[in-house]
Design a protein around this motif. Structure first.
Motif, mmCIF file in Angstrom:
data_model
loop_
_atom_site.group_PDB
_atom_site.id
_atom_site.type_symbol
_atom_site.label_atom_id
_atom_site.label_comp_id
_atom_site.label_asym_id
_atom_site.label_seq_id
_atom_site.Cartn_x
_atom_site.Cartn_y
_atom_site.Cartn_z
ATOM 1 N N ALA A 50 0.834 -1.207 0.000
ATOM 2 C CA ALA A 50 0.000 0.000 0.000
ATOM 3 C C ALA A 50 0.870 1.259 0.000
ATOM 4 O O ALA A 50 0.583 2.218 -0.724
ATOM 5 C CB ALA A 50 -0.936 -0.002 1.208
ATOM 6 N N MET A 51 1.945 1.247 0.791
ATOM 7 C CA MET A 51 2.839 2.408 0.808
ATOM 8 C C MET A 51 3.528 2.585 -0.544
ATOM 9 O O MET A 51 3.656 3.708 -1.045
ATOM 10 C CB MET A 51 3.890 2.263 1.910
ATOM 11 N N ALA A 52 3.961 1.482 -1.148
ATOM 12 C CA ALA A 52 4.635 1.570 -2.445
ATOM 13 C C ALA A 52 3.673 2.079 -3.519
ATOM 14 O O ALA A 52 4.049 2.900 -4.356
ATOM 15 C CB ALA A 52 5.200 0.208 -2.830
ATOM 16 N N LEU A 53 2.426 1.618 -3.490
ATOM 17 C CA LEU A 53 1.428 2.085 -4.454
ATOM 18 C C LEU A 53 1.153 3.574 -4.262
ATOM 19 O O LEU A 53 1.131 4.341 -5.226
ATOM 20 C CB LEU A 53 0.133 1.291 -4.312
ATOM 21 N N TRP A 54 0.967 4.005 -3.024
ATOM 22 C CA TRP A 54 0.724 5.424 -2.742
ATOM 23 C C TRP A 54 1.877 6.277 -3.247
ATOM 24 O O TRP A 54 1.677 7.283 -3.923
ATOM 25 C CB TRP A 54 0.511 5.628 -1.248
ATOM 26 N N ASN A 55 3.102 5.869 -2.920
ATOM 27 C CA ASN A 55 4.273 6.629 -3.366
ATOM 28 C C ASN A 55 4.348 6.683 -4.881
ATOM 29 O O ASN A 55 4.677 7.724 -5.462
ATOM 30 C CB ASN A 55 5.550 6.035 -2.780
ATOM 31 N N ASN A 56 4.044 5.560 -5.556
ATOM 32 C CA ASN A 56 4.070 5.519 -7.023
ATOM 33 C C ASN A 56 3.065 6.504 -7.616
ATOM 34 O O ASN A 56 3.356 7.164 -8.610
ATOM 35 C CB ASN A 56 3.737 4.120 -7.500
ATOM 36 N N MET A 57 1.891 6.630 -7.014
ATOM 37 C CA MET A 57 0.877 7.544 -7.548
ATOM 38 C C MET A 57 1.300 8.996 -7.416
ATOM 39 O O MET A 57 0.822 9.854 -8.163
ATOM 40 C CB MET A 57 -0.470 7.309 -6.858
ATOM 41 N N LEU A 58 2.216 9.292 -6.485
ATOM 42 C CA LEU A 58 2.689 10.659 -6.289
ATOM 43 C C LEU A 58 3.950 10.966 -7.095
ATOM 44 O O LEU A 58 4.503 12.058 -6.981
ATOM 45 C CB LEU A 58 2.946 10.922 -4.804
ATOM 46 N N GLU A 59 4.400 10.016 -7.916
ATOM 47 C CA GLU A 59 5.587 10.212 -8.750
ATOM 48 C C GLU A 59 5.152 10.450 -10.194
ATOM 49 O O GLU A 59 4.226 9.788 -10.680
ATOM 50 C CB GLU A 59 6.493 8.982 -8.681
ATOM 51 N N PRO A 60 5.809 11.368 -10.902
ATOM 52 C CA PRO A 60 5.437 11.636 -12.297
ATOM 53 C C PRO A 60 5.668 10.404 -13.181
ATOM 54 O O PRO A 60 6.541 9.582 -12.901
ATOM 55 C CB PRO A 60 6.387 12.759 -12.718
ATOM 56 N N VAL A 61 4.875 10.282 -14.218
ATOM 57 C CA VAL A 61 5.055 9.209 -15.192
ATOM 58 C C VAL A 61 6.453 9.335 -15.787
ATOM 59 O O VAL A 61 6.897 10.429 -16.103
ATOM 60 C CB VAL A 61 3.977 9.278 -16.293
ATOM 61 N N PRO A 80 2.033 14.473 -0.609
ATOM 62 C CA PRO A 80 1.960 15.201 -1.877
ATOM 63 C C PRO A 80 2.834 16.448 -1.867
ATOM 64 O O PRO A 80 2.987 17.105 -0.840
ATOM 65 C CB PRO A 80 0.482 15.580 -1.989
ATOM 66 N N ASN A 81 3.400 16.752 -3.011
ATOM 67 C CA ASN A 81 4.233 17.934 -3.182
ATOM 68 C C ASN A 81 3.325 19.169 -3.165
ATOM 69 O O ASN A 81 2.346 19.220 -3.890
ATOM 70 C CB ASN A 81 4.966 17.812 -4.524
ATOM 71 N N PRO A 82 3.640 20.168 -2.348
ATOM 72 C CA PRO A 82 2.785 21.369 -2.287
ATOM 73 C C PRO A 82 2.630 22.074 -3.647
ATOM 74 O O PRO A 82 1.605 22.676 -3.919
ATOM 75 C CB PRO A 82 3.492 22.280 -1.283
ATOM 76 N N GLU A 83 3.667 22.019 -4.506
ATOM 77 C CA GLU A 83 3.568 22.656 -5.821
ATOM 78 C C GLU A 83 2.714 21.840 -6.799
ATOM 79 O O GLU A 83 2.133 22.381 -7.731
ATOM 80 C CB GLU A 83 4.954 22.860 -6.444
ATOM 81 N N LYS A 84 2.660 20.528 -6.595
ATOM 82 C CA LYS A 84 1.871 19.643 -7.470
ATOM 83 C C LYS A 84 1.103 18.657 -6.605
ATOM 84 O O LYS A 84 1.432 17.479 -6.546
ATOM 85 C CB LYS A 84 2.796 18.902 -8.431
ATOM 86 N N PRO A 85 0.068 19.119 -5.927
ATOM 87 C CA PRO A 85 -0.669 18.267 -4.980
ATOM 88 C C PRO A 85 -1.727 17.386 -5.653
ATOM 89 O O PRO A 85 -2.919 17.493 -5.372
ATOM 90 C CB PRO A 85 -1.311 19.284 -4.042
ATOM 91 N N PHE A 86 -1.294 16.526 -6.558
ATOM 92 C CA PHE A 86 -2.231 15.668 -7.258
ATOM 93 C C PHE A 86 -1.574 14.348 -7.608
ATOM 94 O O PHE A 86 -0.367 14.181 -7.498
ATOM 95 C CB PHE A 86 -2.749 16.351 -8.536
ATOM 96 N N ASN A 92 -0.606 15.274 -16.917
ATOM 97 C CA ASN A 92 -0.028 16.273 -16.017
ATOM 98 C C ASN A 92 1.439 16.007 -15.691
ATOM 99 O O ASN A 92 2.057 16.765 -14.969
ATOM 100 C CB ASN A 92 -0.868 16.454 -14.743
ATOM 101 N N SER A 93 2.009 14.923 -16.258
ATOM 102 C CA SER A 93 3.447 14.666 -16.128
ATOM 103 C C SER A 93 4.211 15.269 -17.293
ATOM 104 O O SER A 93 5.437 15.198 -17.341
ATOM 105 C CB SER A 93 3.724 13.168 -16.068
#
Length: 127
Positions: A50-61, A80-86, A92-93
């Motif tokens: 679950a942690m690895a999946l969450w981290n992956n979703m917060l990384e750009p393609v 989430p990064n404050p400049e790109k909180p998505f 968006n990558s």
């Protein structure tokens, strides 16, 4: 298929692609990550995934981590990064043009060739 959509995206999350079996201090598989059937994950294993999946979703393609290091360390959970909180998608990558028009390509095999091949296969198989 969904490149033109602005309200939907499919993104592959490769966090499990190059993952190795976690080892214990004796260099044997760490069974604390697996359930009693030795196939499914235990609560600890699911927490790591679950942690690895969450981290992956917060990384750009194109910059996604392709492994999980099984450290059982909650500090590796990213925020989430404050400049790109998505959650990152191809759009968006920065991949591709948002005005991209995908051409529909026709199959190089005519539909009747599939039917003829299927019938011939049945006839040859019955002989």
């Amino acid at each position: 298929r969904y490149e033109q959509r602005k309200d939907f995206a499919v993104v592959s999350q490769p966090f499990f692609q190059n993952t190795l079996l976690p080892l214990d201090s004796t260099s044997k598989p760490d069974m604390s990550f697996f359930a009693a059937d030795c196939f499914h994950f235990s609560v600890r294993g699911y927490a790591e995934m679950a942690m690895a999946l969450w981290n992956n979703m917060l990384e750009p393609v194109g910059e996604k981590q392709t492994y999980n290091n099984f450290t059982y360390d909650r500090s590796k959970l990213r925020c989430p990064n404050p400049e790109k909180p998505f959650l990152f998608t191809r759009r968006n990558s920065g991949f591709g043009n948002s005005d991209l028009i995908l051409e529909k390509t026709e199959s190089s095999v005519p539909y009747w060739a599939v039917i003829v091949t299927a019938v011939a296969g049945v006839l040859v198989g019955s002989l």
